[in-house]
Design a protein around this motif. Sequence first.
Motif, short mmCIF file in Angstrom:
data_model
loop_
_atom_site.label_atom_id
_atom_site.label_comp_id
_atom_site.label_asym_id
_atom_site.label_seq_id
_atom_site.Cartn_x
_atom_site.Cartn_y
_atom_site.Cartn_z
N LYS A 1 -7.77 48.61 -96.86
CA LYS A 1 -7.84 50.05 -97.17
C LYS A 1 -6.80 50.82 -96.37
O LYS A 1 -6.18 51.75 -96.88
CB LYS A 1 -9.24 50.58 -96.88
N ASN B 1 -11.32 45.20 -102.85
CA ASN B 1 -12.43 45.05 -103.79
C ASN B 1 -12.71 43.58 -104.12
O ASN B 1 -13.87 43.18 -104.32
CB ASN B 1 -12.15 45.84 -105.06
N HIS C 1 -16.11 51.26 -96.37
CA HIS C 1 -15.57 52.32 -97.22
C HIS C 1 -15.86 53.71 -96.63
O HIS C 1 -15.53 54.72 -97.25
CB HIS C 1 -16.14 52.22 -98.63
N VAL D 1 -19.47 52.03 -104.73
CA VAL D 1 -18.32 51.13 -104.78
C VAL D 1 -18.16 50.43 -106.12
O VAL D 1 -17.04 50.07 -106.51
CB VAL D 1 -18.42 50.06 -103.66
N ASP E 1 -6.19 48.61 -102.44
CA ASP E 1 -7.58 48.65 -102.90
C ASP E 1 -7.96 47.42 -103.71
O ASP E 1 -9.12 47.00 -103.71
CB ASP E 1 -7.82 49.90 -103.75
#
Length: 461
Positions: A76, A85, A154, A216, A81
């Motif tokens: 991040k 993920n 996050h 998320v 991203d």
Amino acid sequence: MSKKQATKLTLFALTWPIFIEIMLHMLMGNADTLMLSQYNDNAVAAVGVSNQLMSVIIVMFGFVATGTTVLIAQYKGAGDDTHANRIAVVSIILNIIFGLLLSIALLVFGEQILLAMNLPIELMDQALIYLQIVGGFAFVQALIMTISAIIKSHGFTKDAMYVTLGMNVFNVIGNYILIFGAFGAPELGVTGVAISTAVSRGIGTLWMLFLLYKRVQGTLSWTFLKTSFPKQEVRDLLKIGIPSAGEHLAYNTSQVVITYFIASMGTVALTTRVYTLNIIMFAFLFAIAIGQGTQILVGYLIGERRHKEAYQRCLKSLWIGMSVSTFVASMFYVFGDTIFAIFTDNNEIIQLGSLLLLLTIILEPGRAFNLIVINSLRAAGDVRYPVYIGILSMWGVAVTLSYTAGIVFGLGLIGVWIAQIADEWLRGLLMLRRWRSKKWVNMAFVNHKTEEIDEGERKAN
């Protein structure tokens, strides 16, 4: 959360929800101890020993969660991203598999493990039933830890706090009903505590899954699993997680061996240790929370290649953690007799426990070194050094000195606490030396990704 938002995160904004979350987790254990203490002291000792084993199991889940926190924070911070993920998806699958395997192992081999720990025979039945019920649902805890790591990485640290609060409420209500047989329910004692713990964690898991979807899930993609095995993601998670787990496993297994020594000192010593640990957990609670918050911040800063800020962030967090932990430990010593009286009226336990609280004032600053600096080293990608030093010190100092001082020289629990002080301070000072050496500067896991991004930006310009 955008990269710009991430860089605006402060230690306080990240840490206070983590602090409350961990405090609530500790209160959950303390609620079990406090409510069981009204049942009988043997029940407290039995659950304490079983939870010592559960702490080792939780380490096995924690290594994936730790890798998840570090990698997502670094990715991040680097603005990647997609890989952040993918790490989230792979970590969930890995920990579900580990959780199911370890749950089965506890169900099948629980009695043999407790026998190997030299558990007093009068505690066996209660310890075993607790271990089989709570351990049988250990995979639930694995899922909670993984999703919590994803959400907190996050920046949504408050969400995990709310879930833990809800779990505590359900646990206390369940304890009251099932320990003492309230509202016409059967009086189940230790079995009731185990059922209440398992059910509250199950509810917490469902809540976490909802939050994952809400916070998320919109950015998560599971489709890449259909085309190829995620070798790189698994490799990166294990590269951080296995050394981190090695350090935690070395600590927890050393504590199991020390518990074995204490068990040979008798039920009073074992019970005193359980009560004392439940009290002093709140002394190092601040250092744990600051360490976790600092890990996320350092991870973002490393991803952004802001090494100077990362270096200063760790040192500032360290002095805050040491100061607060020492102050809280001192307050516990001042009011030690009163606090112990809440749990028990056994004068032998109260007097011995008060001496341990005095020694804890020296112990806590050393523990803060490890909780904060090691998390920073890990966030920077320096994951092996803490393991090597940890194994040498935990076993060479903590275990060896606990046996020598506690049993050979007859100092009992006092000797064990002296050994813990020596271990924590030795490791802590070595960790600080490592951080100041700055050997971690080029160890980040996402440097190559950052280089690719920078190259892409140069071409675009």
